[in-house]
Design an enzyme around this catalytic site. Structure first.
Site: not given
Ligand code: IMP
Ligand code: MG
Length: 177
Positions: A104, A153
């Site tokens: 994300d 999401f």
């Molecule tokens: P980042 O550090 O922002 O890249 O977040 C990654 C983590 O956020 C992932 O391992 C997921 O656990 C959570 N995450 C991000 N987007 C989603 C989503 O759309 N659904 C569920 N979990 C998400």
């Protein structure tokens, strides 16, 4: 889908996800021919993808897990990565693939790649089931990715909304309307 209180729209069916993971497994098997691959799954979200991917890789596979938190109970990244469970086995000298459910903001994986490089992994790649490039805050280009998705999401296949829906066998979008 009457058992849950939210409306969930199917984004990728169980069959589509399965087919794509087989392709990724074949690609990894070719790329790591003659070597072993050490998969590091990031709990809990990546666990479903990790198992299916491991089953589709034909070179020797070793698995380990880490648990980190970067999210509260909402849907926004806090930017803080905390290690709740470290590796069981050192990665020094190993060919490592970090296995994630979704990239994300990129914060979790950019932190983890630095962390595992510092631990002396011989090579380090990232495999993610889903990629939301529109949401990126720090640069992170996954080496293997199942699907690129828009800024929505998603739940299912290990991914949760407030710890719910991890067990859905498909990838769905929680309709907020
Ligand atoms: P980042 O550090 O922002 O890249 O977040 C990654 C983590 O956020 C992932 O391992 C997921 O656990 C959570 N995450 C991000 N987007 C989603 C989503 O759309 N659904 C569920 N979990 C998400
Ligand atoms: Mg996660």
């Amino acid at each position: 889908m009457a058992e849950y209180e939210d409306n969930i729209r199917v984004l990728y069916s169980e069959e589509e996800v399965d087919r794509r993971i087989r392709e990724l497994g074949a690609q990894i098997s070719r790329d790591y021919a003659g070597k072993s691959v050490n998969l590091i799954g990031i709990l809990k979200g990546a666990s479903f993808f990790m198992c299916e991917l491991a089953k589709r890789i034909t070179v020797p596979v070793y698995i380990d897990f880490m648990s980190v938190s970067s999210y509260g109970s909402g849907t926004e990244s806090s930017g803080v990565v905390k290690i709740n469970k470290d590796l069981d086995r050192p990665v020094e000298g190993l060919d490592v693939i970090i296995v994630e459910d979704i990239v994300d903001s990129g914060r979790t994986l950019s932190y983890l790649t630095k962390f595992l490089n510092n631990r002396g992994a011989k090579s380090l790649r990232v495999a993610t089931l889903l990629d939301k490039p529109a949401r990126r805050v720090v640069e992170m280009i996954p080496d293997y990715r199942g699907f690129e998705i828009p800024d929505e999401f998603v739940v299912g296949y290990g991914m949760d909304y407030d710890q719910k829906y991890r067990n859905l066998p498909f990838i769905g979008v929680v309709e907020t309307e």
